[in-house]
Design a protein around this motif. Structure first.
Motif, PDB file in Angstrom:
ATOM      1  N   ASN A 165     -22.984  10.922  13.891  1.00 54.19           N
ATOM      2  CA  ASN A 165     -23.410  12.247  14.336  1.00 54.19           C
ATOM      3  C   ASN A 165     -22.763  12.548  15.672  1.00 54.19           C
ATOM      4  OD1 ASN A 165     -25.145  12.687  12.112  1.00 54.19           O
ATOM      5  ND2 ASN A 165     -26.743  11.432  13.092  1.00 54.19           N
ATOM      6  N   VAL A 166     -22.225  13.770  15.828  1.00 53.19           N
ATOM      7  CA  VAL A 166     -21.547  14.155  17.070  1.00 53.19           C
ATOM      8  C   VAL A 166     -22.152  15.457  17.550  1.00 53.19           C
ATOM      9  CG1 VAL A 166     -19.430  12.969  16.479  1.00 53.19           C
ATOM     10  CG2 VAL A 166     -19.696  15.335  15.821  1.00 53.19           C
ATOM     11  N   ASP A 167     -22.289  15.599  18.870  1.00 49.87           N
ATOM     12  CA  ASP A 167     -22.823  16.826  19.458  1.00 49.87           C
ATOM     13  C   ASP A 167     -21.978  17.281  20.644  1.00 49.87           C
ATOM     14  OD1 ASP A 167     -23.421  14.891  21.275  1.00 49.87           O
ATOM     15  OD2 ASP A 167     -25.583  15.247  21.307  1.00 49.87           O
ATOM     16  N   LYS A 168     -20.788  16.668  20.793  1.00 50.45           N
ATOM     17  CA  LYS A 168     -19.925  17.024  21.919  1.00 50.45           C
ATOM     18  C   LYS A 168     -18.501  17.249  21.421  1.00 50.45           C
ATOM     19  CE  LYS A 168     -22.522  14.369  25.347  1.00 50.45           C
ATOM     20  NZ  LYS A 168     -22.459  13.279  26.363  1.00 50.45           N
ATOM     21  N   SER A 169     -17.777  17.972  22.217  1.00 55.72           N
ATOM     22  CA  SER A 169     -16.378  18.214  21.898  1.00 55.72           C
ATOM     23  C   SER A 169     -15.592  16.900  21.972  1.00 55.72           C
ATOM     24  CB  SER A 169     -15.776  19.224  22.869  1.00 55.72           C
ATOM     25  OG  SER A 169     -16.463  20.443  22.806  1.00 55.72           O
ATOM     26  N   GLY A 170     -14.525  16.854  21.183  1.00 57.55           N
ATOM     27  CA  GLY A 170     -13.650  15.687  21.238  1.00 57.55           C
ATOM     28  C   GLY A 170     -12.848  15.519  19.969  1.00 57.55           C
ATOM     29  N   LEU A 171     -11.873  14.624  20.035  1.00 56.72           N
ATOM     30  CA  LEU A 171     -11.073  14.284  18.864  1.00 56.72           C
ATOM     31  C   LEU A 171     -11.672  13.014  18.270  1.00 56.72           C
ATOM     32  CD1 LEU A 171      -8.533  14.941  17.143  1.00 56.72           C
ATOM     33  CD2 LEU A 171      -7.289  13.342  18.606  1.00 56.72           C
ATOM     34  N   TYR A 172     -12.207  13.124  17.074  1.00 55.21           N
ATOM     35  CA  TYR A 172     -12.839  11.989  16.418  1.00 55.21           C
ATOM     36  C   TYR A 172     -11.942  11.524  15.248  1.00 55.21           C
ATOM     37  CZ  TYR A 172     -16.981  13.397  19.034  1.00 55.21           C
ATOM     38  OH  TYR A 172     -17.840  13.721  20.037  1.00 55.21           O
ATOM     39  N   PHE A 173     -11.755  10.225  15.147  1.00 56.58           N
ATOM     40  CA  PHE A 173     -10.952   9.707  14.030  1.00 56.58           C
ATOM     41  C   PHE A 173     -11.572   8.418  13.532  1.00 56.58           C
ATOM     42  CE2 PHE A 173      -9.058   8.257  17.966  1.00 56.58           C
ATOM     43  CZ  PHE A 173      -8.857   6.897  17.775  1.00 56.58           C
ATOM     44  N   VAL A 174     -11.237   8.097  12.259  1.00 57.20           N
ATOM     45  CA  VAL A 174     -11.793   6.932  11.603  1.00 57.20           C
ATOM     46  C   VAL A 174     -10.704   6.271  10.753  1.00 57.20           C
ATOM     47  CG1 VAL A 174     -12.576   8.178   9.537  1.00 57.20           C
ATOM     48  CG2 VAL A 174     -13.719   6.046  10.195  1.00 57.20           C
ATOM     49  N   THR A 175     -10.743   4.915  10.697  1.00 61.25           N
ATOM     50  CA  THR A 175      -9.882   4.135   9.811  1.00 61.25           C
ATOM     51  C   THR A 175     -10.770   3.427   8.821  1.00 61.25           C
ATOM     52  OG1 THR A 175      -8.213   3.778  11.525  1.00 61.25           O
ATOM     53  CG2 THR A 175      -8.201   2.275   9.660  1.00 61.25           C
ATOM     54  N   VAL A 176     -10.491   3.648   7.516  1.00 58.69           N
ATOM     55  CA  VAL A 176     -11.301   3.035   6.468  1.00 58.69           C
ATOM     56  C   VAL A 176     -10.447   2.037   5.701  1.00 58.69           C
ATOM     57  CG1 VAL A 176     -12.760   5.071   6.263  1.00 58.69           C
ATOM     58  CG2 VAL A 176     -10.752   4.842   4.782  1.00 58.69           C
ATOM     59  N   SER A 177     -11.092   0.982   5.147  1.00 56.46           N
ATOM     60  CA  SER A 177     -10.419  -0.049   4.358  1.00 56.46           C
ATOM     61  C   SER A 177     -10.980  -0.053   2.957  1.00 56.46           C
ATOM     62  CB  SER A 177     -10.620  -1.425   4.983  1.00 56.46           C
ATOM     63  OG  SER A 177     -10.068  -1.462   6.286  1.00 56.46           O
ATOM     64  N   GLY A 178     -10.056  -0.109   1.939  1.00 54.49           N
ATOM     65  CA  GLY A 178     -10.498  -0.173   0.557  1.00 54.49           C
ATOM     66  C   GLY A 178     -10.634  -1.613   0.089  1.00 54.49           C
ATOM     67  N   ALA A 179     -11.091  -1.770  -1.137  1.00 52.21           N
ATOM     68  CA  ALA A 179     -11.289  -3.118  -1.690  1.00 52.21           C
ATOM     69  C   ALA A 179      -9.981  -3.868  -1.844  1.00 52.21           C
ATOM     70  CB  ALA A 179     -12.011  -3.008  -3.039  1.00 52.21           C
ATOM     71  N   ASN A 180      -8.859  -3.162  -1.975  1.00 45.42           N
ATOM     72  CA  ASN A 180      -7.559  -3.820  -2.145  1.00 45.42           C
ATOM     73  C   ASN A 180      -6.894  -4.146  -0.816  1.00 45.42           C
ATOM     74  OD1 ASN A 180      -6.802  -1.311  -1.218  1.00 45.42           O
ATOM     75  ND2 ASN A 180      -5.843  -0.639  -3.145  1.00 45.42           N
ATOM     76  N   GLY A 181      -7.593  -3.876   0.302  1.00 43.84           N
ATOM     77  CA  GLY A 181      -7.049  -4.190   1.615  1.00 43.84           C
ATOM     78  C   GLY A 181      -6.236  -3.081   2.240  1.00 43.84           C
ATOM     79  N   CYS A 182      -5.968  -2.000   1.525  1.00 45.95           N
ATOM     80  CA  CYS A 182      -5.211  -0.888   2.098  1.00 45.95           C
ATOM     81  C   CYS A 182      -6.120  -0.059   3.009  1.00 45.95           C
ATOM     82  CB  CYS A 182      -4.632   0.001   0.995  1.00 45.95           C
ATOM     83  SG  CYS A 182      -3.392  -0.837  -0.017  1.00 45.95           S
ATOM     84  N   GLN A 183      -5.497   0.590   3.977  1.00 47.06           N
ATOM     85  CA  GLN A 183      -6.233   1.383   4.960  1.00 47.06           C
ATOM     86  C   GLN A 183      -5.722   2.822   4.952  1.00 47.06           C
ATOM     87  OE1 GLN A 183      -5.704  -0.753   8.669  1.00 47.06           O
ATOM     88  NE2 GLN A 183      -7.632  -1.861   8.371  1.00 47.06           N
ATOM     89  N   ALA A 184      -6.625   3.721   5.333  1.00 46.55           N
ATOM     90  CA  ALA A 184      -6.267   5.138   5.510  1.00 46.55           C
ATOM     91  C   ALA A 184      -7.051   5.677   6.701  1.00 46.55           C
ATOM     92  CB  ALA A 184      -6.559   5.933   4.247  1.00 46.55           C
ATOM     93  N   SER A 185      -6.525   6.729   7.315  1.00 47.87           N
ATOM     94  CA  SER A 185      -7.163   7.297   8.508  1.00 47.87           C
ATOM     95  C   SER A 185      -7.230   8.814   8.385  1.00 47.87           C
ATOM     96  CB  SER A 185      -6.379   6.916   9.770  1.00 47.87           C
ATOM     97  OG  SER A 185      -6.360   5.530   9.947  1.00 47.87           O
ATOM     98  N   CYS A 225       0.841  -1.194   0.000  1.00 42.28           N
ATOM     99  CA  CYS A 225       0.000   0.000   0.000  1.00 42.28           C
ATOM    100  C   CYS A 225       0.877   1.245   0.000  1.00 42.28           C
ATOM    101  CB  CYS A 225      -0.910   0.002   1.223  1.00 42.28           C
ATOM    102  SG  CYS A 225      -2.041  -1.406   1.283  1.00 42.28           S
ATOM    103  N   LYS A 226       0.402   2.294  -0.653  1.00 40.30           N
ATOM    104  CA  LYS A 226       1.131   3.560  -0.668  1.00 40.30           C
ATOM    105  C   LYS A 226       1.357   4.033   0.761  1.00 40.30           C
ATOM    106  CE  LYS A 226      -0.456   5.274  -5.177  1.00 40.30           C
ATOM    107  NZ  LYS A 226      -1.205   6.329  -5.898  1.00 40.30           N
ATOM    108  N   GLY A 227       2.612   4.468   0.986  1.00 40.14           N
ATOM    109  CA  GLY A 227       2.965   4.932   2.320  1.00 40.14           C
ATOM    110  C   GLY A 227       3.524   3.852   3.211  1.00 40.14           C
ATOM    111  N   ASP A 228       3.348   2.573   2.842  1.00 40.61           N
ATOM    112  CA  ASP A 228       3.904   1.461   3.613  1.00 40.61           C
ATOM    113  C   ASP A 228       5.214   0.991   2.979  1.00 40.61           C
ATOM    114  OD1 ASP A 228       1.778   1.583   5.308  1.00 40.61           O
ATOM    115  OD2 ASP A 228       0.718  -0.141   4.435  1.00 40.61           O
ATOM    116  N   GLU A 229       5.924   0.162   3.702  1.00 39.09           N
ATOM    117  CA  GLU A 229       7.155  -0.444   3.210  1.00 39.09           C
ATOM    118  C   GLU A 229       7.031  -1.960   3.269  1.00 39.09           C
ATOM    119  OE1 GLU A 229      10.851   2.568   4.116  1.00 39.09           O
ATOM    120  OE2 GLU A 229      10.329   1.049   5.610  1.00 39.09           O
ATOM    121  N   ILE A 230       7.782  -2.636   2.410  1.00 41.91           N
ATOM    122  CA  ILE A 230       7.856  -4.097   2.436  1.00 41.91           C
ATOM    123  C   ILE A 230       9.318  -4.505   2.453  1.00 41.91           C
ATOM    124  CG2 ILE A 230       7.799  -4.351  -0.069  1.00 41.91           C
ATOM    125  CD1 ILE A 230       6.122  -6.878   0.353  1.00 41.91           C
TER     126      ILE A 230
END
Length: 851
Positions: free
Chosen positions: A438-458, A337-342
């Motif tokens: 949906n968020v209604d409060k203060s905070g640091l929100y983050f998400v990790t998503v996965s694509g069809a090729n198995g790579c992830q981004a956040s 995946c882009k950004g990773d090393e092998i």
């Protein structure tokens, strides 16, 4: 009692026909045996049967006149002749009789099992091992033929080869026993199911029917790890565990002194043999190199080992595949995946010394790549300058797209929808797995998503609120040393009630941490405002320092103290002010050093040197000692300087300077000087067994007999009183014979035996029959006696024709006439002997040829 009409002994012994009558050999029976006899049937004659007692000189006429006699019971022990005369039915002329000698023993058959050739034998191995053969002899008295079976350690009985029908009173056979225990074991060989073929059981005497033998265990030789694939022309190393090996026995020592042997294929060469004694002091590690030749294919390296008694163990082998060149493999195409090393690391199908050349210009064994492309590697084996190349395709995969937008401030009562875009899978910081939250409060929100090729981004977004009233701060990342106390505190900006939730699960405002990792905290106030922060903590290792155990320092002695850890970035500070890794000290005291590494972490080591009166000395008892049974060794320590010494021997308790010892074990001496300094040395004493020599009881020989004297103890040196140096000698004259046997450990055993002739000094004779069948036993008829000056020995056949004559004792009759073996019959002999004292004797009689 034995009752049979067609007695198997007689039928088996039938050899030829003379005048229509069967000639049979002598038979042996016991008192009380009833027999009938059979001649070849001839209808032109009647038969007259007689039983003649040779000892009593009496004759019993049997009533039968057919070719089969009636049954006769031999109730008196002794020698008999069974005679059958053919009587012509017309002329009533009486023909020459056929004579069968019968010996009647007074007792039932007995059996004695003895005469093992050695007190111990080697275990049978997975090949041919003559030293594992147990030579056994069974002595039998009773009617012939007979048979027996034997059992080892009460296992099922076995029939020795050739023992189904035995026609001799002595039978030799060989037994091999396998012992894989690694230790000496005692096995019992027992004769079972012994009986005559006619059915007479052997008189039971269990002690006469069994023997015990010590069977030495096999050496447990093992190959250690080795490279199964090698390249032609390379030098490869091999290891094996063997029994304790004397390091003074080198590859150039005689083959008889080495306890192992290496077998390699043609074209290969063994180099650099060496043995190292292992910690158990019972085994050694054998190392050796093999210079492989140019021949390719499947090869085998074999190793066989023998113990101190020359017992060979199982042959072990290592299967080797010799290849022309080596193969390098990087596996199939790689995706990253882009950004990773092998990491690209080659696998090579053999061991060797290699260099690496990547298409990227790097020369390390492994490389890290993060870009798409074809990567080629060329590997060179430096010893033979051979190369092998391989390539691999690396494909770069796109990351899924995710964008939560810029940080956002909520208005009073506002709800914000966060959208992670169109992807295959989602994981939000609050645990939800939907595309939007949906968020209604203060905070640091983050998400990790996965694509069809198995790579992830956040991605992450910081949501604040117009109602936020406090802030938190964990500070910058921390580096500390192991054992340091690190306290983490979010430091809320105002004082009020809060709830704390750390990534460790703790719910206090502050936590103490000791593990390298990233820590996070979520702080919530009473009205639900939330703040989050994180910090990375790294604990660096302390340098290792060990000055060793406290010890004494003697007059004029210099002791070097070493703080160790000679690596980049270390600094040293001794309590003497020195800043080097090592220091030399000559006086007692407490010494300490502080080592600080490049991360600023420090560790301290201490050592106490206690001043001792007197000068340092050493004590030595030399190498381990081997003596023979009955000998003793003198032990006296060697001290490297003059001291006023006192001695204490362990375990004997003596305080003498030197002691004599004659028992196996470890002996130590503790030597003390006038200042109370003590040094100890130890030595092992091994007792080698002296050979057990048994020539047997004194021997009485009859005329014509010789005796074999066997000193046993194979692979030893022999010195007989006759001057002979062989293990076995043959004697045929009266006298006392002695032998001294020296085994490979130079231990000596002795014995003697007296040989005599009850007939007196002047006698002559020979056996009543012989068997020239080429079996090496009683093949030639010799005249034997004592003090013979001249001899005339003549043989005639039944027709009165002279067929043999000899005037020399060393020339006997081999049963032939004009090169042709004569038939089974009784032959007339004439013997005229003159002794050294002038007396003479003449003998005439019959001798039987049996073939």
């Amino acid at each position: 009692m034995l009752r049979t009409l067609l007695h198997k002994t007689l039928l088996t012994a039938i050899a030829i026909l003379l005048g229509g009558l069967a000639v049979v050999a002598q038979t042996n029976v016991v008192k009380g045996t009833a027999l009938s006899f059979k001649a070849e049937e001839n209808t032109a004659v009647d038969y007259r049967w007689e039983i003649y007692s040779v000892d009593a000189g009496t004759t019993v006429n049997l009533t039968s006149n057919t070719h089969i006699s009636e049954e006769y019971t031999f109730n008196v022990s002794g020698n008999y002749q069974v005679k059958v005369y053919p009587v012509d039915k017309l002329s009533r002329c009486l023909g020459e009789p056929l004579v069968l000698a019968v010996t009647v023993a007074g007792d039932a058959p007995t059996l004695i099992f003895d005469d093992l050739s050695t007190p111990y034998v080697c275990s049978a191995n997975n090949g041919v091992n003559p030293r594992a053969e147990i030579a056994c002899t069974v002595n039998y008295t009773g009617p012939l033929p007979w048979t027996f079976k034997y059992s080892v350690d009460r296992e099922p009985a076995l029939l020795p080869p050739g023992a189904d029908e035995i026609w001799t009173s002595t039978f030799d056979f060989v037994v091999t026993i396998r012992n894989t225990s690694g230790r000496k074991s005692r096995s019992e060989i027992m004769i079972v199911e012994a009986k005559s073929i006619s059915g007479l059981e052997i008189v039971e005497n269990i002690d006469d029917h069994r023997v015990e033998i010590d069977v030495l265990g096999l050496p447990d030789t093992k190959f250690l790890d080795f490279e199964p694939t090698v390249m032609a022309g390379t030098l490869q190393s091999y290891k094996a565990n063997i029994l304790r090996h004397d390091p003074n026995i080198t590859p150039t020592s005689p083959a008889s002194s080495k306890r192992y042997e290496i077998f390699i294929p043609d074209g290969a060469t063994v180099l650099n043999e060496n043995t190292i004694l292992l910690a158990d002091e019972l085994h050694s590690e054998l190392t050796f190199d093999i210079q492989w030749g140019d021949e390719l294919g499947a090869k085998e390296v074999k190793l066989i080992e023998k113990n101190g008694f020359n017992c060979y163990g199982d042959t072990i082998s290592a299967d080797i595949n010799v290849i022309e060149t080596f193969l390098v493999d990087l596996g199939g195409d790689k995706d990253v995946c882009k950004g990773d090393e092998i990491t690209l690391t080659p696998s090579i199908n053999m061991d060797g010394t290699f260099t690496y050349a990547w298409s990227t210009g790097e020369t390390s064994e492994s490389i890290q790549v993060s870009q798409a492309g074809n990567y080629r590697l060329t590997v060179t084996e430096t010893n033979l300058n051979k190369t092998s190349s391989v390539s691999v395709q690396v494909n770069l995969l796109d990351l899924p797209l995710v964008d939560l937008g810029e940080d956002y401030e909520l208005a009073d009562g506002e709800i914000k929808t966060l959208d992670a875009g169109l992807n295959d899978a989602y994981l939000w910081s609050n645990g939800e797995t939907t595309r939007t939250i949906n968020v209604d409060k203060s905070g640091l929100y983050f998400v990790t998503v996965s694509g069809a090729n198995g790579c992830q981004a956040s991605d992450e977004i910081n949501i604040t609120s117009v109602n936020d009233v406090f802030a938190i701060e964990l500070g910058g990342d921390i580096q500390a040393c192991i054992n340091d106390e690190v306290i983490l505190n979010p430091n809320p900006s105002i004082t009020q009630n809060y709830k704390f939730k750390w990534s460790t699960g703790e719910e206090t405002q502050t936590i103490s941490v000791s593990e390298s990792k990233t820590y996070s905290v979520v702080v919530t106030d009473d009205v639900g405002n939330v703040k989050r922060d994180e910090i990375a903590v790294l604990f660096n290792a302390l340098p290792i320092v060990d000055l060793g155990a406290d010890r004494y320092i003697y007059e004029d002695e210099t002791v070097t103290l070493d703080a160790g850890n000679a690596e980049a970035g270390l600094t040293y500070l001794w309590n003497t002010g020195a800043t080097t890794q090592t220091i030399d000290v000559t006086v007692g005291g407490e010494y300490s050093v502080i080592i600080t590494n490049a991360n600023g972490c420090s560790n301290t080591g201490k050592m106490t040197l206690t001043s001792n009166g007197g000068k340092k000395f050493t004590v030595d008892l030399g190498d381990d000692i081997e003596i023979c049974e009955g000998d003793r060794a003198y032990l006296e320590p060697i001290i490297d300087r003059e001291i006023d010494a006192t001695y204490k021997w362990i375990p004997v308790g003596s305080t003498d300077k030197g002691i004599y010892v004659d028992k196996k074990g470890k002996y130590c001496v503790e030597v003390s000087d006038a200042f109370g300094n003590k040094e100890t040395a130890c030595v092992d004493l091994l007792i080698n067994a002296s050979p057990i020599v048994d020539l047997g009881d004194d021997i009485n020989l009859d005329a014509g007999e010789t005796a074999l004297l066997d000193a046993g103890n194979e692979d030893s040196f022999y010195q007989w009183s006759t001057g002979a140096i062989s293990q076995v000698i043959e004697v045929g004259s009266a006298g006392t014979y002695s032998v001294a046997v020296t085994n490979p450990k130079n231990c000596i055993g002795r014995d003697e035996v007296k040989v005599s002739f009850p007939q007196g000094e002047e006698f002559v004779g020979f056996p009543s029959g012989f068997t020239p069948n080429g079996d090496g036993n009683n093949d030639v008829l010799y005249v034997r006696g004592n003090n013979i000056k001249t001899v005339a020995f003549i043989i005639y056949n039944r027709g009165g024709q002279q067929i043999f004559q000899s005037n020399r004792l060393e020339i006997g009759w081999d049963g032939t006439y004009k090169g042709q073996l004569q038939r089974m019959d009784a032959y007339i002999y004439y013997l005229n002997v003159t002794f050294d004292n002038g007396t003479s004797v003449q003998k005439r009689g019959e001798v039987t040829l049996v073939n």
